[in-house]
Write a protein that holds these residues in place. Structure first.
Motif, PDB file in Angstrom:
ATOM      1  N   SER A   1      66.170 -51.312  46.732  1.00  0.00           N
ATOM      2  CA  SER A   1      65.174 -51.098  45.683  1.00  0.00           C
ATOM      3  C   SER A   1      65.696 -50.038  44.731  1.00  0.00           C
ATOM      4  O   SER A   1      66.057 -48.935  45.157  1.00  0.00           O
ATOM      5  CB  SER A   1      63.839 -50.634  46.286  1.00  0.00           C
ATOM      6  OG  SER A   1      63.279 -51.608  47.127  1.00  0.00           O
TER       7      SER A   1
ATOM      8  N   LYS B   1      58.807 -54.525  39.512  1.00  0.00           N
ATOM      9  CA  LYS B   1      57.475 -54.115  39.956  1.00  0.00           C
ATOM     10  C   LYS B   1      57.119 -52.820  39.246  1.00  0.00           C
ATOM     11  O   LYS B   1      57.984 -51.973  39.017  1.00  0.00           O
ATOM     12  CB  LYS B   1      57.452 -53.901  41.474  1.00  0.00           C
ATOM     13  CG  LYS B   1      57.733 -55.153  42.278  1.00  0.00           C
ATOM     14  CD  LYS B   1      57.714 -54.840  43.775  1.00  0.00           C
ATOM     15  CE  LYS B   1      58.011 -56.083  44.593  1.00  0.00           C
ATOM     16  NZ  LYS B   1      58.045 -55.783  46.059  1.00  0.00           N
TER      17      LYS B   1
ATOM     18  N   THR C   1      57.170 -46.290  48.071  1.00  0.00           N
ATOM     19  CA  THR C   1      56.793 -47.694  47.908  1.00  0.00           C
ATOM     20  C   THR C   1      57.769 -48.690  48.541  1.00  0.00           C
ATOM     21  O   THR C   1      57.336 -49.650  49.193  1.00  0.00           O
ATOM     22  CB  THR C   1      56.619 -48.022  46.416  1.00  0.00           C
ATOM     23  OG1 THR C   1      55.537 -47.243  45.888  1.00  0.00           O
ATOM     24  CG2 THR C   1      56.337 -49.503  46.196  1.00  0.00           C
TER      25      THR C   1
ATOM     26  N   ILE D   1      61.760 -51.069  40.763  1.00  0.00           N
ATOM     27  CA  ILE D   1      60.406 -50.530  40.769  1.00  0.00           C
ATOM     28  C   ILE D   1      60.348 -49.388  39.768  1.00  0.00           C
ATOM     29  O   ILE D   1      61.123 -48.430  39.867  1.00  0.00           O
ATOM     30  CB  ILE D   1      59.995 -50.025  42.169  1.00  0.00           C
ATOM     31  CG1 ILE D   1      60.193 -51.120  43.222  1.00  0.00           C
ATOM     32  CG2 ILE D   1      58.543 -49.545  42.158  1.00  0.00           C
ATOM     33  CD1 ILE D   1      59.939 -50.638  44.647  1.00  0.00           C
TER      34      ILE D   1
ATOM     35  N   CYS E   1      64.656 -47.451  42.131  1.00  0.00           N
ATOM     36  CA  CYS E   1      63.430 -46.727  41.793  1.00  0.00           C
ATOM     37  C   CYS E   1      63.657 -45.901  40.534  1.00  0.00           C
ATOM     38  O   CYS E   1      64.485 -44.988  40.521  1.00  0.00           O
ATOM     39  CB  CYS E   1      63.019 -45.826  42.957  1.00  0.00           C
ATOM     40  SG  CYS E   1      62.417 -46.723  44.392  1.00  0.00           S
TER      41      CYS E   1
ATOM     42  N   LYS F   1      58.623 -56.168  32.227  1.00  0.00           N
ATOM     43  CA  LYS F   1      57.939 -56.805  33.357  1.00  0.00           C
ATOM     44  C   LYS F   1      57.612 -58.257  33.035  1.00  0.00           C
ATOM     45  O   LYS F   1      57.749 -59.154  33.888  1.00  0.00           O
ATOM     46  CB  LYS F   1      56.661 -56.032  33.695  1.00  0.00           C
ATOM     47  CG  LYS F   1      55.720 -56.718  34.686  1.00  0.00           C
ATOM     48  CD  LYS F   1      56.343 -56.880  36.062  1.00  0.00           C
ATOM     49  CE  LYS F   1      55.336 -57.463  37.037  1.00  0.00           C
ATOM     50  NZ  LYS F   1      55.915 -57.737  38.370  1.00  0.00           N
TER      51      LYS F   1
ATOM     52  N   GLU G   1      65.526 -55.325  43.902  1.00  0.00           N
ATOM     53  CA  GLU G   1      64.365 -55.255  43.015  1.00  0.00           C
ATOM     54  C   GLU G   1      64.424 -53.952  42.216  1.00  0.00           C
ATOM     55  O   GLU G   1      65.141 -53.019  42.576  1.00  0.00           O
ATOM     56  CB  GLU G   1      63.058 -55.295  43.825  1.00  0.00           C
ATOM     57  CG  GLU G   1      62.874 -54.086  44.731  1.00  0.00           C
ATOM     58  CD  GLU G   1      61.620 -54.155  45.593  1.00  0.00           C
ATOM     59  OE1 GLU G   1      60.807 -55.087  45.410  1.00  0.00           O
ATOM     60  OE2 GLU G   1      61.449 -53.264  46.463  1.00  0.00           O
TER      61      GLU G   1
ATOM     62  N   ASP H   1      59.488 -61.430  38.543  1.00  0.00           N
ATOM     63  CA  ASP H   1      59.803 -61.439  39.972  1.00  0.00           C
ATOM     64  C   ASP H   1      60.713 -60.299  40.391  1.00  0.00           C
ATOM     65  O   ASP H   1      60.749 -59.918  41.564  1.00  0.00           O
ATOM     66  CB  ASP H   1      60.453 -62.776  40.354  1.00  0.00           C
ATOM     67  CG  ASP H   1      59.530 -63.952  40.127  1.00  0.00           C
ATOM     68  OD1 ASP H   1      58.307 -63.780  40.309  1.00  0.00           O
ATOM     69  OD2 ASP H   1      60.027 -65.038  39.763  1.00  0.00           O
TER      70      ASP H   1
END
Length: 319
Positions: free
Chosen positions: A7, A64, A84, A38, A9, A56, A36, A61
């Motif tokens: 992730s 986030k 998160t 975030i 961040c 976004k 991903e 997908d």
């Protein structure tokens, strides 16, 4: 969707001039694993939120969002963000910095996957000066014995946030974490209890010098925030005694450097627990013993201690 391996961040507030470059530097990464992005947006007063919503919509997908309903401040926004992910690894950076190597994440994940005794991987960065010039890093110096928690405690933070990828192994953060003005350093100290740190000598990110909140603070306030972070780390009782002693020594060095500037309010701020209280108290006790020795030589040692203690109490904690 499977749980991503990594992730990214990204924390942001009022970064309308920089946030696109930060996000694009994530999107250009070439990886062979699920991941991903975030983004934690802290109710900016400029167009930052509109920009992250635009991205976004383009990448629903992949991206986030954590959209704070009101401004909660960098510490809480950072804590919400870092707690998160469910992924194995986290890469963290701020919205005014950006990455320059499209293989940055792949290189760091490859290292961590094949070296389980390491908890964090960081690398060299370049600095972007306010005049637009990109230069070598003149802010930090990575020591030779950089891998251990003892070195990190003794020398302070030599890790730039846009360079970091770490194992997502912290189950719960201590309450002191959210209070810390240096959340990144606190995080690295928590991680370093469980493994080593790896430094890659490749320049794969840009850190904007003189842009962030930290850069805008005076030298005294930067050092006060550092000492306060040390005090909070000691207070959380997560660390072995030798590490705590190193941090207490650094608090004493702060007191020595700024004893004529620091007031009761800031001393009370540092007084996070009994260990730090004793550190502050003993520093001023020893200092006042020396200063008073010539003027009260005729007094007994018992009277001397009593007078010193009264002076310290009046300065630090008496109302």
């Amino acid at each position: 969707m499977n749980t991503p391996l990594l992730s990214v961040c990204l924390i942001t507030y009022n970064h309308e001039n920089y946030i696109r470059q930060a996000i694009e530097s994530v999107l250009m990464q070439k990886v062979n694993f699920d991941w991903e992005l975030i983004i934690a947006e802290d109710c900016s007063t400029d167009t930052t939120r509109a920009i992250v919503l635009e991205y976004k919509e383009k990448y629903p997908d992949f991206i986030k969002l954590i959209l704070q309903e009101k401004n909660v401040g960098p510490a809480k926004n950072w804590k919400n963000l870092i707690e998160t992910p469910k992924s194995k690894y986290i890469a963290y950076f701020e919205g005014d910095d950006y990455w320059t190597d499209p293989l940055k994440l792949q290189k760091q994940i490859d290292f961590l996957e094949f070296n389980p005794d390491y908890v964090l991987c960081f690398h060299q960065v370049n600095l972007l000066k306010p005049n637009g010039e990109i230069v070598d890093d003149f802010i930090t110096k990575v020591p030779e014995n950089y891998e251990t928690i003892e070195t990190l405690a003794r020398l302070g933070n030599y890790i730039h946030t846009p360079s970091v990828v770490f194992r997502n192994i912290i189950i719960s953060f201590p309450t002191e974490f959210e209070q810390s003005p240096m959340g990144d350093y606190f995080l690295y100290m928590l991680l370093a209890q469980d493994g080593k740190l790896k430094y890659l000598k490749e320049k794969m990110a840009i850190y904007r010098e003189g842009v962030g909140i930290w850069s805008a603070k005076s030298e005294y306030l930067r050092n006060l925030n550092t000492a306060y972070t040390h005090a909070l780390i000691v207070s959380c009782n997560h660390f072995d005694n030798p590490v705590s002693l190193v941090l207490l020594d650094r608090i004493s060095l702060f007191l020595k450097a700024y004893e004529n500037q620091i007031g009761k309010e800031n001393l009370n701020l540092l007084n996070t627990c009994t260990k730090v209280n004793d550190c502050i108290y003993n520093y001023f006790l020893n200092k006042n013993k020396t200063n008073l020795s010539e003027t009260i030589q005729m007094k007994s040692s018992k009277e001397l201690i009593k007078e010193v203690l009264l002076r310290i109490k009046k300065r630090l904690w008496n109302k």
